[in-house]
Motif scaffolding. Structure first.
Motif, short mmCIF file in Angstrom:
data_model
loop_
_atom_site.label_atom_id
_atom_site.label_comp_id
_atom_site.label_asym_id
_atom_site.label_seq_id
_atom_site.Cartn_x
_atom_site.Cartn_y
_atom_site.Cartn_z
N LYS A 207 19.83 4.19 -3.48
CA LYS A 207 20.13 2.89 -3.36
C LYS A 207 18.30 2.53 -4.52
O LYS A 207 17.99 1.77 -5.27
CB LYS A 207 20.80 2.21 -2.74
CG LYS A 207 21.65 0.73 -2.78
CD LYS A 207 21.65 0.39 -1.82
CE LYS A 207 21.23 -1.12 -1.71
NZ LYS A 207 21.96 -1.29 -0.61
N LEU A 208 18.01 3.70 -3.62
CA LEU A 208 16.11 3.43 -3.93
C LEU A 208 16.00 4.26 -4.51
O LEU A 208 15.08 3.39 -5.65
CB LEU A 208 16.03 3.79 -2.44
CG LEU A 208 13.98 4.06 -2.35
CD1 LEU A 208 13.80 2.20 -2.58
CD2 LEU A 208 13.27 3.96 -0.97
N TYR B 141 6.92 13.17 -0.43
CA TYR B 141 6.74 12.03 0.09
C TYR B 141 8.00 10.74 -0.51
O TYR B 141 7.87 10.27 1.02
CB TYR B 141 5.77 11.51 -1.63
CG TYR B 141 5.04 9.76 -1.57
CD1 TYR B 141 4.20 9.55 -1.09
CD2 TYR B 141 5.68 9.45 -2.57
CE1 TYR B 141 3.66 7.92 -0.88
CE2 TYR B 141 5.12 8.01 -2.52
CZ TYR B 141 4.26 7.17 -1.72
OH TYR B 141 4.18 5.75 -1.74
N PHE B 142 8.71 10.96 -1.43
CA PHE B 142 9.99 9.71 -0.70
C PHE B 142 10.57 10.08 -0.21
O PHE B 142 10.72 9.26 1.37
CB PHE B 142 10.62 9.90 -1.77
CG PHE B 142 12.18 9.69 -2.91
CD1 PHE B 142 11.33 8.41 -3.53
CD2 PHE B 142 13.21 9.66 -1.96
CE1 PHE B 142 12.64 7.53 -3.60
CE2 PHE B 142 14.21 9.13 -2.16
CZ PHE B 142 13.75 7.97 -3.32
N MET C 264 1.00 -1.32 0.21
CA MET C 264 -0.28 0.06 0.19
C MET C 264 1.00 1.33 0.24
O MET C 264 0.66 2.30 0.34
CB MET C 264 -0.59 -0.28 1.23
CG MET C 264 -2.05 -1.34 1.02
SD MET C 264 -3.04 -1.71 2.86
CE MET C 264 -1.92 -1.63 3.89
N VAL C 265 2.54 1.02 -0.43
CA VAL C 265 2.72 2.41 -0.74
C VAL C 265 3.77 2.00 -2.28
O VAL C 265 4.38 1.77 -2.47
CB VAL C 265 4.61 2.25 0.40
CG1 VAL C 265 5.01 3.90 0.59
CG2 VAL C 265 3.88 2.27 1.59
N PRO C 266 2.80 2.82 -3.18
CA PRO C 266 2.80 2.86 -4.30
C PRO C 266 4.88 3.78 -5.03
O PRO C 266 4.76 4.93 -3.95
CB PRO C 266 2.14 3.62 -5.05
CG PRO C 266 1.27 4.21 -4.24
CD PRO C 266 1.52 3.39 -2.74
N GLY C 267 4.45 3.54 -5.70
CA GLY C 267 6.16 3.80 -6.37
C GLY C 267 7.20 3.12 -6.57
O GLY C 267 8.87 2.99 -8.06
N PHE D 82 9.95 3.96 5.29
CA PHE D 82 9.37 3.34 4.83
C PHE D 82 9.74 1.69 4.27
O PHE D 82 9.81 0.69 4.69
CB PHE D 82 8.14 2.91 4.19
CG PHE D 82 7.21 2.15 4.26
CD1 PHE D 82 6.23 1.47 4.59
CD2 PHE D 82 7.45 1.12 3.03
CE1 PHE D 82 5.41 -0.25 4.91
CE2 PHE D 82 6.71 -0.65 2.81
CZ PHE D 82 5.77 -0.81 3.94
N PHE D 83 10.72 1.76 3.78
CA PHE D 83 11.35 0.26 3.17
C PHE D 83 12.83 0.75 3.86
O PHE D 83 13.50 -0.57 3.58
CB PHE D 83 11.63 0.95 1.50
CG PHE D 83 10.39 0.73 0.44
CD1 PHE D 83 9.89 -0.80 0.43
CD2 PHE D 83 9.76 2.29 -0.18
CE1 PHE D 83 8.86 -0.77 -0.96
CE2 PHE D 83 8.50 1.74 -1.00
CZ PHE D 83 7.91 0.29 -1.37
N LYS D 84 13.37 1.92 4.28
CA LYS D 84 14.13 1.53 5.01
C LYS D 84 13.84 0.83 6.37
O LYS D 84 15.11 0.39 7.07
CB LYS D 84 14.59 3.14 5.89
CG LYS D 84 15.80 3.02 6.51
CD LYS D 84 17.08 3.67 6.25
CE LYS D 84 18.33 4.20 6.78
NZ LYS D 84 19.32 3.90 6.54
#
Lengths: 434, 264
Positions: free
Chosen positions: A360-361, A340-341, A145-148, A348-350
């Motif tokens: 890297k992301l 947002y990023f 639910m976290v798009p991109g 969130f991804f970290k």
């Protein structure tokens, strides 16, 4: 209600990822797409004089499926209770094309409908899928639910494609005979298509024969940064002066409306309007930026509500279907994709990968991350424009060196502006038929 | 009066709407207001707080429409969406499937031709001579050559359709829009336009131009076609944008577009 309908439609048309319906044809060679200003192309699309004639209304069916049985849909999103998609189908055996929408667009956006019509008339079954950045997708079909994050969005898409195909077989009772599967997408959907093709090469559920990427971003992060700045940099006095900008554009529209009748049955109404009272280039750029900001705002707000991360909506706040969202709308309008990023997406991804750096992301959001795959795949074709506004410097060189003769690069057309041009359409159909 | 008339007959739709409004207001408003107040106590747990982005002196365009009944309006928005999904759109789909496009067009022309009467009257009330004359001409032409308005020959001859209603006339004479209203079935409006629309419908039933009189069957058929056709002519579908902020967009655009219409 008449004028509001017109304005709503014009709003829909203004989308950087939207052009409009049908009409007559002309004979092509040298590339005669009419606009050389990429902002004009992006907003105005293809005037009907330059479009192919597309006769039949597609034989269409709409479907709704539940992707995750255990997903709790918040009450405020009661209208997004199921994942929606559409199928246009042929009565005889035919190839099927999955089509993925661009950033923030639904399966039934005007561009998606026009592509559906074109491909249906060329003899294909067409399954139209919303972008993973579209609220209905985030609520019902996105795993995180976290798009991109393109790889993850591609996995989500691959899952719904399989479920959609199963659902179609079940509901249509073998009426839809598929000879082979193909894949396409425009804008962000094009980048996702490449990642999906790679997943399918490993899982072999569809064995796509052909994959066409139309106007993809090279690096999603760079492209959205460009779109972010279109709004911020083209409004005199910056985003805080948005109201006066909006009012001035609206007044221009009102003045035009006073003198001329606007008829939505005329597919060229926006073009006619523009011809008679052109908008400044900076205003056009700002309008593209506004349209993108609205899409990305919808995405960010939807994700925040679903994840309860307290980014825009306080964690403790309970949203009912009747809660006023106006203030949150204003906050999201002031939130760029870059914000947002940095403030939401990366943290969130970290959290799941402590070694992850922002760079890297960002690199993982690029087609460069799957370069060797793209080089090796004869089935993947690419269409883009030399003046596509979402491309960073060097992107065209990258595309021509990676795709070689599989890349078709038109001199002009902006971002997706020329998708319905006779030559573009002919090439697209030819690509899937040969 | 038979009960089944209520939802169909335009002049009688208004009491029904008032009852619905009352029901939604009294039944749900206080409870929700309480819940809202409670949740506001925890504003600190948010990264981007509303207070940092709201400029009271220069409210964002989506906030500058007066909407004191927002809680009720949002309920009505949902009510309309559900009604659309369960009743209106299925009926409309059948209608579109059964009738050829040409016939649908003729039906639209027929009702549009009748609405020329309102346009004419309102253009006259606003002393807009040119608009009144062309509208009168269109009505004559379409009612005769166009066979009772089934064919819009006037447009083919280059006389485009105008639109004026009582809400516009009131606005023309300086009546403010008043609070935004989401009307059941009828959709976005405001106090001024709702009163205008209500008065026009009332007048229609008093004048009774088709002489329906006691003939309820004919009037129900007429109204049913009118309602389905009016939906057929409106491209908007609730939640079609997929945006969580669609309510705000519709509210803002309704307000703006009425402003433009009144200026014309």
């Amino acid at each position: 209600m008449q004028l509001i309908t017109i304005i709503l439609c014009l709003f829909a048309l203004l989308s950087p990822f939207g052009a409009k319906a049908t009409a007559t044809s002309t004979d092509p060679p040298p590339y005669d797409y009419p606009f050389v200003n990429p902002y004009e192309s992006t907003v105005l699309g293809t005037p009907s004089l330059y479009k192919s004639d597309v006769p039949a209304k597609p034989r269409e069916k709409l479907f709704e499926i539940t992707v995750f049985n255990d997903r709790k849909i918040p009450r405020v999103f009661w209208y997004h209770d199921k994942f929606q998609f559409s199928l246009a189908w042929q009565k005889k055996s035919a190839p099927l094309i999955f089509n993925i929408a661009g950033t923030g667009s639904g399966y039934d956006s005007s561009t998606m409908k026009n592509m559906q019509k074109i491909l249906f008339n060329a003899g294909f079954h067409v399954v139209s899928l919303s972008s993973p950045t579209y609220p209905n997708f985030i609520v019902t079909a996105s795993k995180t639910m976290v798009p991109g994050y393109i790889q993850q969005d591609a996995e989500d898409l691959y899952r719904v494609m399989q479920m959609a195909w199963e659902h179609i077989q079940e509901k249509m009772k073998k009426k839809v005979q598929v000879s082979e599967f193909n894949l396409t997408g425009y804008s962000l959907g094009a980048a996702q298509a490449a990642f999906i093709a790679r997943i399918d090469d490993a899982e072999k559920k569809f064995n796509f024969r052909k994959v066409l990427m139309i106007n993809p971003p090279l690096n999603l992060f760079n492209s959205v940064s460009i779109l972010d700045s279109l709004l911020d940099e083209n409004i005199p006095g910056g985003i805080d002066q948005f109201n006066s900008f909006f009012n001035s554009v609206f007044e221009q529209f009102a003045d035009y409306y006073k003198e001329n009748k606007i008829s939505l049955t005329d597919p060229d109404c926006l073009y006619e309007m523009y011809k008679n009272s052109p908008v400044k280039e900076t205003d056009l750029a700002a309008l593209i930026g506004m349209s993108f900001r609205l899409s990305s705002g919808n995405m960010i707000f939807t994700s925040d509500v679903m994840k309860k991360r307290g980014y825009i909506v306080p964690v403790a706040k309970k949203l009912s279907p009747f809660t006023s969202l106006t203030n949150y709308g204003i906050v999201t309008f002031h939130t760029t994709f870059t914000d947002y990023f940095n403030e939401y997406f990366y943290p969130f991804f970290k959290a799941t990968d402590p070694a992850l750096t922002p760079q890297k992301l960002k690199d993982q959001m690029s087609l460069k991350s799957i370069k060797s795959y793209l080089v090796s795949q004869d089935k993947i074709g690419l269409v883009t424009n030399n003046d596509d506004i979402i491309l960073e410097p060097g992107a065209i060189d990258f595309f021509s060196s990676v795709f070689k003769e599989r890349a078709v690069i038109y001199p002009n057309g902006g971002h997706c502006g020329n998708m319905e041009h006779t030559q573009n359409v002919a090439h697209m159909i030819d690509f899937f038929k040969n | 009066m038979k009960t089944h008339e209520i939802p169909f007959y335009p002049s009688n739709i208004w009491p029904f709407i008032l009852i619905l409004l009352l029901f939604f207001t009294t039944a749900t408003l206080p409870i929700n207001a309480h819940a809202e107040a409670k949740a506001e106590e925890n504003p600190q747990l948010v990264h981007r707080a509303v207070k940092d982005y709201i400029n009271l002196e220069n409210p964002n365009v989506i906030k500058d429409v007066s909407d004191p009944f927002e809680l009720v309006n949002r309920r009505m928005y949902m009510f309309n969406a559900v009604l659309d999904k369960l009743v209106y759109l299925p009926v409309l789909r059948t209608y579109q499937m059964v009738l050829p496009d040409v016939v649908e067009g003729c039906i639209s022309n027929f009702f549009n031709n009748i609405s020329e009467i309102y346009t004419f009257a309102n253009a006259a009330l606003q002393l807009k001579k040119e608009k009144a004359t062309t509208t009168f001409g269109r009505f004559l032409m379409n009612s005769t050559v166009g066979i009772l308005g089934l064919f819009d020959v006037a447009t083919i001859y280059g006389i485009p359709r105008e639109h004026e209603d009582l809400g516009q006339t009131l606005g023309y004479y300086g009546v403010q829009p008043g609070p935004y209203l989401m009307l059941p079935i009828l959709g976005p409006s405001n106090l001024r336009d709702a009163l205008g629309g209500g008065a026009e419908s009332l007048l229609f039933s008093v004048v009774d131009p088709f002489n329906f009189g006691e003939d309820t069957t004919t009037s129900v058929i007429y109204s049913a076609f009118k309602i389905v056709d009016s939906r057929n002519q409106v491209f908007f579908r609730y939640y079609m944008t997929g945006s969580p902020f669609e309510y705000e967009m519709v509210r803002m655009l309704y307000d703006r577009s009425r402003g433009v219409e009144i200026d014309n």
